[in-house]
Design a protein around this motif. Structure first.
Motif, PDB file in Angstrom:
ATOM      1  N   GLY A   1      46.962   7.100  19.232  1.00 38.45           N
ATOM      2  CA  GLY A   1      46.215   6.730  18.031  1.00 38.45           C
ATOM      3  C   GLY A   1      44.924   6.006  18.376  1.00 38.45           C
ATOM      4  N   ALA A   2      44.643   4.967  17.611  1.00 39.42           N
ATOM      5  CA  ALA A   2      43.410   4.220  17.823  1.00 39.42           C
ATOM      6  C   ALA A   2      43.493   3.280  19.026  1.00 39.42           C
ATOM      7  CB  ALA A   2      43.045   3.433  16.562  1.00 39.42           C
ATOM      8  N   ASN A   3      44.689   3.141  19.625  1.00 44.33           N
ATOM      9  CA  ASN A   3      44.783   2.333  20.852  1.00 44.33           C
ATOM     10  C   ASN A   3      43.757   2.797  21.872  1.00 44.33           C
ATOM     11  OD1 ASN A   3      47.053   1.327  19.622  1.00 44.33           O
ATOM     12  ND2 ASN A   3      48.516   2.101  21.146  1.00 44.33           N
ATOM     13  N   VAL A   4      43.600   4.108  21.938  1.00 50.10           N
ATOM     14  CA  VAL A   4      42.687   4.701  22.917  1.00 50.10           C
ATOM     15  C   VAL A   4      41.281   4.125  22.734  1.00 50.10           C
ATOM     16  CG1 VAL A   4      41.651   6.870  23.712  1.00 50.10           C
ATOM     17  CG2 VAL A   4      44.032   6.833  22.906  1.00 50.10           C
ATOM     18  N   GLU A   5      40.851   4.097  21.469  1.00 53.53           N
ATOM     19  CA  GLU A   5      39.496   3.607  21.193  1.00 53.53           C
ATOM     20  C   GLU A   5      39.390   2.088  21.320  1.00 53.53           C
ATOM     21  OE1 GLU A   5      38.088   6.020  17.513  1.00 53.53           O
ATOM     22  OE2 GLU A   5      40.112   6.711  18.038  1.00 53.53           O
ATOM     23  N   ILE A   6      40.483   1.397  20.959  1.00 47.67           N
ATOM     24  CA  ILE A   6      40.478  -0.062  21.109  1.00 47.67           C
ATOM     25  C   ILE A   6      40.287  -0.399  22.586  1.00 47.67           C
ATOM     26  CG2 ILE A   6      41.928  -2.145  20.983  1.00 47.67           C
ATOM     27  CD1 ILE A   6      43.160  -1.018  18.410  1.00 47.67           C
ATOM     28  N   ARG A   7      41.028   0.301  23.429  1.00 43.47           N
ATOM     29  CA  ARG A   7      40.942   0.045  24.876  1.00 43.47           C
ATOM     30  C   ARG A   7      39.533   0.338  25.381  1.00 43.47           C
ATOM     31  NH1 ARG A   7      42.329   3.462  29.267  1.00 43.47           N
ATOM     32  NH2 ARG A   7      42.781   2.341  31.219  1.00 43.47           N
ATOM     33  N   GLU A   8      38.961   1.429  24.919  1.00 40.84           N
ATOM     34  CA  GLU A   8      37.584   1.748  25.331  1.00 40.84           C
ATOM     35  C   GLU A   8      36.630   0.623  24.956  1.00 40.84           C
ATOM     36  OE1 GLU A   8      37.849   6.553  24.964  1.00 40.84           O
ATOM     37  OE2 GLU A   8      36.509   5.520  23.549  1.00 40.84           O
ATOM     38  N   CYS A   9      36.833   0.051  23.779  1.00 39.25           N
ATOM     39  CA  CYS A   9      35.925  -1.000  23.305  1.00 39.25           C
ATOM     40  C   CYS A   9      36.141  -2.329  24.026  1.00 39.25           C
ATOM     41  CB  CYS A   9      36.079  -1.204  21.801  1.00 39.25           C
ATOM     42  SG  CYS A   9      35.365   0.150  20.846  1.00 39.25           S
ATOM     43  N   VAL A  10      37.414  -2.741  24.149  1.00 41.91           N
ATOM     44  CA  VAL A  10      37.646  -4.080  24.713  1.00 41.91           C
ATOM     45  C   VAL A  10      37.574  -4.080  26.237  1.00 41.91           C
ATOM     46  CG1 VAL A  10      39.055  -4.745  22.725  1.00 41.91           C
ATOM     47  CG2 VAL A  10      40.180  -3.972  24.834  1.00 41.91           C
ATOM     48  N   GLY A  11      37.670  -2.913  26.824  1.00 38.28           N
ATOM     49  CA  GLY A  11      37.615  -2.816  28.288  1.00 38.28           C
ATOM     50  C   GLY A  11      39.015  -2.720  28.867  1.00 38.28           C
ATOM     51  N   GLU A  12      39.195  -1.834  29.838  1.00 42.02           N
ATOM     52  CA  GLU A  12      40.551  -1.593  30.338  1.00 42.02           C
ATOM     53  C   GLU A  12      41.157  -2.821  31.006  1.00 42.02           C
ATOM     54  OE1 GLU A  12      40.209   0.848  34.346  1.00 42.02           O
ATOM     55  OE2 GLU A  12      39.173   1.921  32.716  1.00 42.02           O
ATOM     56  N   GLU A  13      40.267  -3.719  31.504  1.00 42.00           N
ATOM     57  CA  GLU A  13      40.780  -4.937  32.148  1.00 42.00           C
ATOM     58  C   GLU A  13      41.336  -5.930  31.123  1.00 42.00           C
ATOM     59  OE1 GLU A  13      37.761  -3.910  31.764  1.00 42.00           O
ATOM     60  OE2 GLU A  13      36.452  -5.561  31.167  1.00 42.00           O
ATOM     61  N   ASN A  14      41.068  -5.684  29.858  1.00 40.98           N
ATOM     62  CA  ASN A  14      41.569  -6.580  28.804  1.00 40.98           C
ATOM     63  C   ASN A  14      42.635  -5.924  27.936  1.00 40.98           C
ATOM     64  OD1 ASN A  14      39.704  -8.753  29.413  1.00 40.98           O
ATOM     65  ND2 ASN A  14      38.118  -7.364  28.653  1.00 40.98           N
ATOM     66  N   PHE A  15      43.293  -4.934  28.468  1.00 35.49           N
ATOM     67  CA  PHE A  15      44.272  -4.158  27.703  1.00 35.49           C
ATOM     68  C   PHE A  15      45.426  -3.807  28.631  1.00 35.49           C
ATOM     69  CE2 PHE A  15      46.164  -0.442  25.829  1.00 35.49           C
ATOM     70  CZ  PHE A  15      45.846  -0.425  24.475  1.00 35.49           C
ATOM     71  N   PHE A  16      46.658  -4.006  28.191  1.00 36.87           N
ATOM     72  CA  PHE A  16      47.815  -3.698  29.030  1.00 36.87           C
ATOM     73  C   PHE A  16      48.329  -2.302  28.708  1.00 36.87           C
ATOM     74  CE2 PHE A  16      47.599  -8.318  28.708  1.00 36.87           C
ATOM     75  CZ  PHE A  16      47.644  -8.688  30.052  1.00 36.87           C
ATOM     76  N   LEU A  17      47.984  -1.375  29.575  1.00 35.69           N
ATOM     77  CA  LEU A  17      48.295   0.038  29.360  1.00 35.69           C
ATOM     78  C   LEU A  17      49.550   0.453  30.120  1.00 35.69           C
ATOM     79  CD1 LEU A  17      47.235   2.806  28.259  1.00 35.69           C
ATOM     80  CD2 LEU A  17      46.204   3.121  30.517  1.00 35.69           C
ATOM     81  N   PHE A  18      50.374   1.255  29.474  1.00 39.58           N
ATOM     82  CA  PHE A  18      51.544   1.808  30.181  1.00 39.58           C
ATOM     83  C   PHE A  18      51.875   3.170  29.573  1.00 39.58           C
ATOM     84  CE2 PHE A  18      55.134   1.905  27.262  1.00 39.58           C
ATOM     85  CZ  PHE A  18      54.620   1.195  26.186  1.00 39.58           C
ATOM     86  N   GLY A  19      52.777   3.853  30.237  1.00 41.18           N
ATOM     87  CA  GLY A  19      53.422   5.014  29.627  1.00 41.18           C
ATOM     88  C   GLY A  19      52.736   6.345  29.828  1.00 41.18           C
ATOM     89  N   LEU A  20      53.486   7.385  29.421  1.00 41.74           N
ATOM     90  CA  LEU A  20      52.984   8.751  29.520  1.00 41.74           C
ATOM     91  C   LEU A  20      51.837   8.964  28.537  1.00 41.74           C
ATOM     92  CD1 LEU A  20      56.454  10.591  29.464  1.00 41.74           C
ATOM     93  CD2 LEU A  20      55.022  10.178  31.486  1.00 41.74           C
ATOM     94  N   THR A  21      50.940   9.850  28.902  1.00 42.95           N
ATOM     95  CA  THR A  21      49.904  10.256  27.948  1.00 42.95           C
ATOM     96  C   THR A  21      50.479  11.350  27.046  1.00 42.95           C
ATOM     97  OG1 THR A  21      49.134  12.030  29.366  1.00 42.95           O
ATOM     98  CG2 THR A  21      48.087   9.870  29.661  1.00 42.95           C
ATOM     99  N   ALA A  22      49.747  11.648  25.976  1.00 44.18           N
ATOM    100  CA  ALA A  22      50.208  12.687  25.041  1.00 44.18           C
ATOM    101  C   ALA A  22      50.430  13.997  25.793  1.00 44.18           C
ATOM    102  CB  ALA A  22      49.200  12.865  23.920  1.00 44.18           C
ATOM    103  N   GLU A  23      49.521  14.301  26.685  1.00 41.31           N
ATOM    104  CA  GLU A  23      49.641  15.537  27.449  1.00 41.31           C
ATOM    105  C   GLU A  23      50.869  15.509  28.362  1.00 41.31           C
ATOM    106  OE1 GLU A  23      45.985  16.385  29.512  1.00 41.31           O
ATOM    107  OE2 GLU A  23      46.774  18.312  30.224  1.00 41.31           O
ATOM    108  N   GLU A  24      51.065  14.375  29.027  1.00 43.26           N
ATOM    109  CA  GLU A  24      52.236  14.241  29.911  1.00 43.26           C
ATOM    110  C   GLU A  24      53.544  14.336  29.129  1.00 43.26           C
ATOM    111  OE1 GLU A  24      50.030  11.496  33.342  1.00 43.26           O
ATOM    112  OE2 GLU A  24      51.132  10.539  31.711  1.00 43.26           O
ATOM    113  N   VAL A  25      53.537  13.794  27.920  1.00 46.09           N
ATOM    114  CA  VAL A  25      54.737  13.901  27.080  1.00 46.09           C
ATOM    115  C   VAL A  25      55.070  15.375  26.855  1.00 46.09           C
ATOM    116  CG1 VAL A  25      55.643  13.552  24.734  1.00 46.09           C
ATOM    117  CG2 VAL A  25      54.484  11.667  25.915  1.00 46.09           C
ATOM    118  N   GLU A  26      54.071  16.138  26.479  1.00 43.52           N
ATOM    119  CA  GLU A  26      54.299  17.560  26.213  1.00 43.52           C
ATOM    120  C   GLU A  26      54.753  18.296  27.468  1.00 43.52           C
ATOM    121  OE1 GLU A  26      54.784  18.870  23.328  1.00 43.52           O
ATOM    122  OE2 GLU A  26      54.317  16.854  22.605  1.00 43.52           O
TER     123      GLU A  26
END
Ligand code: NTF
Length: 837
Positions: free
Chosen positions: A691-716
């Motif tokens: 969802g919008a997490n992707v854009e939030i992360r782009e805005c706040v910077g990846e160093e300020n966001f705790f990312l984990f998990g499969l991507t939508a593509e990896e899920v499929e």
């Protein structure tokens, strides 16, 4: 009009009145006045509710002045009006918000203080109108706020449910539902417009004949007619005069209608019919992301859509315009497919009632409507059984068949006879039973189609609406959701608002991008300290509420780790609880283990018929019961389920969050908006690329966001490679232990049956990849804990988050809709010659 009164006199009555003044003295007078003349009380005997009402009417008077000015201004010129059709509006309490937007919060506080009263105490008296389920309804409310704030002429249309979303209570760890009788103390924020009403036909049969002039005519003879009555709520913009209308329809029996039965002595049948009519707007369906194919729900949808279109046509024609030009007066936005039957109803009105030729009617219709999709989940895509549909809307079925026939003729040539594409695009689905696909009706009848976050729009184009995208790529665009900073920062977090404004002024409230000016203070030690102080204060306040509500004592110094949203398997509250259990086991295995103290706060309602979601609530409470009182834990972990999550409670929870849980299976959450509200209140996010997490992360910077998990593509890909959740269970000892504990009754007084269904679905199906993402999530949570140890560094990240979240204002979203879809401009409203406070 002014009939008989001279213009000047009218002006004086409107303007120089104790009903309009905004200063403390006038407010005091007005409150007392309303206490006397609306409530019929004097201070010595007035109750808290009397004072709430007196204040509400004082505020309403000021809204009405702006409302009247807005309507006048709109009708004087030729402006295209936005019409937002939504089956849900999750508004939240009005009083505080209206004070903020009128710019008189401080003044009202002062006035009450001088009268020996407390504003918060009155604000808390309001019962919120919970006329929505979750994100979709709340988005509609944020958009109404932004439309008014941007001075765009707009009407929101919907249903005035007598009972909104149920109230949730927790008993023995289980969700129990109670009816939401929100109107029980009256509603000072609405005005019943008895004179604005429409008759709505339901059921019956259709006849066709040729009239004397050789024209084909259609008569629809219904077996029920209900009346829709308008109830209007003013929506004022932030520090502007613009006050738009939210018009909600209430269903009633038509005035004349019980005559026949009454005359023939069948009194109880007459009463019965009246009940049937009133039932239509009786209750909101509490399903979020699933659609029950119930007759009453279709009746609700058609009821509000038909009232709204008749109302719009009336407004258009009264302006002296031709029916063929309807689209120049209104741009109609469909909030998901719930109002999509509007496309068929518009055709019916134009062809059957206004005598337009089919092609002319279709031209008007397809220049009027635009459709927003809010979900990719197959169970949420609305489909109506054709026989059921015909029993409620026989004429509309004919119209849909005709739309489909003409449409498929066109399509067949375009796709050169490709049967698969033709059946995917068809509005009518074939099978053992035929059905109507509302998303296809919406796509066929709209000039614009949008998703609600960049990833979601891409996935729409690649999956559910793939063939539509191939057919008309120019219709598609993305409009990433946003939230209003007025309710979600200024009103709910006044301390943070004041701190921010002390550094960068107040402009950010209307121009959220200006938050970026905070960045330069991110290393200022004094500012960092103030930032941490505000957060701690908000956490302390929430801790108090938690104790009051649940008896659980929590430590304001611990990480406030927060997941608040509807309970759904795709949102994965159970992944969160597996992490809780994992931390607990670390302590049990080594009581001296270093654990950063955490308070896990969950809140959210489960659809009453959604078994697994209800089981997840029970699991959270069961784990909490064990963890919260185990002496080995020494209070380092606390699990709280905060009951009855709604707008009122959300406003108290967001400001206290350190960590925002946005952990849905990638590809499933269309956008999310809680993710935005939490980040804007200084929480850091742990989340998937969804969802919008992707854009939030782009805005706040990846160093300020705790990312984990499969991507939508990896899920499929994982799924198509044959995902085997059991493999993860067998090969991950911590995961295995946690799941075994749940199933063998460790958290449920040794009852090993309760959670069986939940565990089985995880081990043998796991549609939402909980087990696949478990380790990545736990590892990421360990980084969170590590980061939280450095309080100053955490605060710095929090400041940078807020500073970079400007994009996520609903003002930005609405500007995009206005410029790119609706083609509407703002129309400033003047009051006494000025255009704002
Ligand atoms: C919801 N959809 C989505 O699930 C959220 O991700 C999104 O933020 C909101 O809409 C608002 O766009 C629905 O509620 C529904 F009804 F479409 F399933």
């Amino acid at each position: 009009q002014d009939k008989g009164l001279d213009k000047k006199e009218v002006q004086n009555v409107l303007v120089e009145d104790a009903r309009t003044g905004l200063d403390v003295e006038t407010l005091k007078k007005a409150i007392l006045n309303n206490l006397f003349y609306v409530q019929g009380k004097y201070p010595e005997i007035a109750t808290r509710n009397d004072y709430y009402m007196a204040l509400a009417y004082t505020v309403r008077d000021r809204l009405l002045q702006r409302w009247v000015a807005s309507v006048k201004q709109y009708l004087e010129g030729k402006h295209r009006i936005v019409s937002y059709l939504s089956a849900e509006y999750l508004l939240g309490p009005h009083l505080g918000n209206n004070l903020v937007n009128l710019g008189i919060y401080k003044e009202a506080e002062q006035a009450l203080h001088e009268m020996g009263l407390n504003l918060d105490w009155l604000i808390e008296k309001e019962i919120e109108p919970g006329l929505g389920n979750g994100g979709l309804g709340r988005l509609a409310a944020c958009y109404m706020d932004s439309l008014a704030t941007l001075e765009v002429p707009a009407i929101g249309y919907g249903i005035r449910y007598q009972f909104g979303i149920f109230e949730q209570d927790i008993r023995d760890g289980w969700q129990v539902e109670d009816t939401d009788n929100w109107l029980r103390r009256g509603n000072p924020w609405e005005i019943a417009r008895r004179e604005i009403s429409y008759d709505i036909k339901l059921g019956g049969y259709v006849q066709h004949y040729m009239d004397r002039d050789g024209k084909f005519r259609t008569i629809w003879t219904p077996d029920l007619i209900v009346k829709g009555v308008a109830y209007d709520t003013p929506i004022v913009g932030y520090k502007v005069n613009t006050t738009n209308t939210l018009r909600l329809w209430k269903s009633e029996a038509p005035n004349s209608f019980d005559f026949q039965s009454f005359n023939s002595g069948d009194y109880s049948n007459a009463v019965n019919q009246k009940i049937i009519c009133e039932n239509i707007s009786k209750v909101l369906y509490p399903n979020d992301e699933t659609r029950s194919g119930k007759v009453l729900r279709l009746q609700q949808q058609y009821f509000f859509v038909s009232c709204s279109l008749q109302d719009m046509i009336g407004i258009h024609l009264r302006q002296g315009e031709r029916i063929e030009d309807f689209q120049t007066t209104f741009a109609v936005q469909l909030n998901d497919t719930h109002p999509a039957v509007a496309i068929a109803e518009m055709m019916r009105l134009l062809v059957d009632e206004y005598d337009l030729e089919w092609v002319d009617a279709w031209r008007v219709t397809t220049r009027t409507f635009a459709y927003t999709n809010h979900t990719l989940l197959p169970e949420a895509l609305e489909k109506w059984d054709m026989e059921l549909f015909a029993s409620v809307l026989p004429r509309h079925l004919e119209i849909i068949q005709e739309i489909n026939r003409r449409f498929l003729d066109e399509v067949t040539v375009r796709v050169y006879g490709d049967q698969e594409k033709i059946s995917s695009l068809s509005i009518i689905g074939e099978g053992p039973r035929r059905y109507i696909k509302m998303a296809n009706l919406a796509c066929a009848g709209s000039f614009a189609i949008n998703g609600v976050a960049a990833l979601h729009t891409e996935l729409l184009k690649q999956t559910v609406l793939k063939d539509w995208y191939a057919l008309s790529p120019e219709k598609f665009s993305n409009k990433t959701n946003g939230v209003t900073p007025r309710r979600w920062m200024v009103l709910s977090n006044p301390k943070l608002t004041e701190l921010i404004s002390s550094k960068i002024g107040e402009n950010w409230i209307k121009h959220l991008d200006e938050l970026k000016n905070l960045e330069k203070f991110a290393d200022d030690p004094e500012f960092l300290q103030q930032w941490m102080d505000v957060k701690l204060e908000m956490k302390t306040q929430l801790a108090q509420r938690i104790v009051n509500r649940t008896n659980i004592k929590v430590d304001p110094e611990s990480i406030f780790d927060i997941q608040v949203k509807r309970i759904h398997e795709y949102k994965r509250q159970h992944l969160n609880i597996l992490h809780v259990i994992t931390l607990y086991n670390r302590i049990k295995q080594n009581p001296e283990a270093e654990i950063v103290p955490r308070t896990f706060v969950f809140a959210g309602k489960a659809a009453p018929g959604y078994k697994q979601a209800k089981l997840i609530i029970k699991l959270i409470n069961s784990v909490g019961e064990i963890v919260n009182k185990d002496p080995d834990v020494k209070g380092r972990l606390k699990v709280v389920f905060y009951p009855n999550y709604n707008v009122t409670n959300a406003q108290k929870i967001y400001p206290a969050a350190d960590l925002s849980e946005q952990i849905s299976t990638a590809g499933k959450e269309a956008s999310g908006t809680g993710n935005m509200k939490l980040s804007l209140n200084g929480a850091l996010t742990i989340g998937t690329l969804d969802g919008a997490n992707v854009e939030i992360r782009e805005c706040v910077g990846e160093e300020n966001f705790f990312l984990f998990g499969l991507t939508a593509e990896e899920v499929e890909n994982t799924k198509s490679d044959g995902y085997n959740p059991f493999h993860f269970y067998e090969n991950n000892p911590n995961l295995k232990l946690a799941l075994d504990q749940i199933s063998n009754g460790y958290f449920s007084h040794l009852d090993d049956t309760i959670f069986k269904d939940l565990i089985n679905s995880l081990l043998y199906d796991d549609q939402f990849m909980v087990l696949a993402d478990y380790q990545s999530y736990v590892d990421c949570q360990d980084q969170v804990a590590e980061a939280f140890k450095d309080k100053v560094k955490w605060a710095r990240m929090s400041i940078l988050n807020v500073a970079r979240m400007g994009k996520f204002s609903s003002d930005r979203s609405i500007r995009e809709y206005c410029d790119e879809i609706w083609k509407v401009k703002s129309v400033p409203v003047t009051l006494n010659g000025t255009s704002s406070k």
